[in-house]
Write a protein that holds these residues in place. Sequence first.
Motif, PDB file in Angstrom:
ATOM      1  N   UNK A 184       5.533   3.069  -7.729  1.00 43.39           N
ATOM      2  CA  UNK A 184       4.881   1.752  -7.728  1.00 43.39           C
ATOM      3  C   UNK A 184       4.505   1.393  -6.301  1.00 43.39           C
ATOM      4  N   UNK A 185       3.393   0.663  -6.171  1.00 45.84           N
ATOM      5  CA  UNK A 185       3.043   0.100  -4.870  1.00 45.84           C
ATOM      6  C   UNK A 185       2.463  -1.288  -5.054  1.00 45.84           C
ATOM      7  N   UNK A 186       2.654  -2.111  -4.034  1.00 50.25           N
ATOM      8  CA  UNK A 186       2.082  -3.455  -4.005  1.00 50.25           C
ATOM      9  C   UNK A 186       0.744  -3.375  -3.297  1.00 50.25           C
ATOM     10  N   UNK A 187      -0.297  -3.881  -3.948  1.00 49.12           N
ATOM     11  CA  UNK A 187      -1.637  -3.812  -3.364  1.00 49.12           C
ATOM     12  C   UNK A 187      -2.177  -5.189  -3.018  1.00 49.12           C
ATOM     13  N   UNK A 188      -1.368  -6.196  -3.193  1.00 58.11           N
ATOM     14  CA  UNK A 188      -1.777  -7.550  -2.829  1.00 58.11           C
ATOM     15  C   UNK A 188      -2.261  -8.336  -4.033  1.00 58.11           C
ATOM     16  N   UNK A 189      -2.533  -9.576  -3.770  1.00 57.53           N
ATOM     17  CA  UNK A 189      -2.935 -10.450  -4.870  1.00 57.53           C
ATOM     18  C   UNK A 189      -1.729 -10.844  -5.690  1.00 57.53           C
ATOM     19  N   UNK A 190      -1.978 -11.409  -6.812  1.00 58.24           N
ATOM     20  CA  UNK A 190      -0.881 -11.835  -7.683  1.00 58.24           C
ATOM     21  C   UNK A 190      -0.110 -12.974  -7.059  1.00 58.24           C
ATOM     22  N   UNK A 191       0.904 -13.407  -7.768  1.00 59.64           N
ATOM     23  CA  UNK A 191       1.734 -14.517  -7.290  1.00 59.64           C
ATOM     24  C   UNK A 191       2.669 -14.044  -6.183  1.00 59.64           C
ATOM     25  N   UNK A 192       2.983 -14.910  -5.254  1.00 62.61           N
ATOM     26  CA  UNK A 192       3.907 -14.588  -4.158  1.00 62.61           C
ATOM     27  C   UNK A 192       5.325 -14.890  -4.549  1.00 62.61           C
ATOM     28  N   UNK A 248       1.722  -9.779 -10.895  1.00 60.97           N
ATOM     29  CA  UNK A 248       0.545  -8.967 -10.606  1.00 60.97           C
ATOM     30  C   UNK A 248       0.532  -8.433  -9.192  1.00 60.97           C
ATOM     31  N   UNK A 249      -0.502  -7.674  -8.892  1.00 63.18           N
ATOM     32  CA  UNK A 249      -0.665  -7.100  -7.572  1.00 63.18           C
ATOM     33  C   UNK A 249      -0.009  -5.745  -7.384  1.00 63.18           C
ATOM     34  N   UNK A 250       0.421  -5.110  -8.475  1.00 59.20           N
ATOM     35  CA  UNK A 250       1.114  -3.823  -8.389  1.00 59.20           C
ATOM     36  C   UNK A 250       0.334  -2.731  -9.109  1.00 59.20           C
ATOM     37  N   UNK A 251       0.413  -1.534  -8.581  1.00 63.94           N
ATOM     38  CA  UNK A 251      -0.115  -0.338  -9.233  1.00 63.94           C
ATOM     39  C   UNK A 251       1.067   0.565  -9.546  1.00 63.94           C
ATOM     40  N   UNK A 252       0.956   1.348 -10.613  1.00 65.46           N
ATOM     41  CA  UNK A 252       2.021   2.276 -10.983  1.00 65.46           C
ATOM     42  C   UNK A 252       1.411   3.591 -11.428  1.00 65.46           C
ATOM     43  N   UNK A 281       0.790  -1.228   0.000  1.00 71.48           N
ATOM     44  CA  UNK A 281       0.000   0.000   0.000  1.00 71.48           C
ATOM     45  C   UNK A 281       0.820   1.274   0.000  1.00 71.48           C
ATOM     46  N   UNK A 282       2.133   1.190   0.219  1.00 76.17           N
ATOM     47  CA  UNK A 282       2.973   2.381   0.241  1.00 76.17           C
ATOM     48  C   UNK A 282       3.630   2.584  -1.121  1.00 76.17           C
ATOM     49  N   UNK A 283       3.579   3.819  -1.604  1.00 76.60           N
ATOM     50  CA  UNK A 283       4.195   4.162  -2.879  1.00 76.60           C
ATOM     51  C   UNK A 283       5.701   4.275  -2.714  1.00 76.60           C
ATOM     52  N   UNK A 284       6.437   3.771  -3.704  1.00 77.69           N
ATOM     53  CA  UNK A 284       7.898   3.876  -3.726  1.00 77.69           C
ATOM     54  C   UNK A 284       8.330   4.320  -5.119  1.00 77.69           C
TER      55      UNK A 284
END
Length: 94
Positions: free
Chosen positions: A86-94, A69-73, A37-40
Amino acid sequence: MSDLATLVVRFESPAHDALRRPESLHAFIGALRARPGEWALLGQYGTAGTMRQAAYEVRQGLNLAFAGGGFEAQSRTMFGEHRVYVRFVGGGAS
């Protein structure tokens, strides 16, 4: 009262060039997953076009490092610097 009174100013060093080496990208992704959830800042790009393309590739999983997956940009141009966040929002492969 001036509009500058409501302006938020954040002081920081100039942005680094965009991360491109696979090992750097994997370390970056690990840091994002550790703080969901934190932008980097992914980095700074030479042109607005390459900045927008890089953000698109992260969102669509076209950049293989983000293919799980699981990333927003988001792309932003500030004072002539073309940046991708970019931030990780969950989901996608681990």
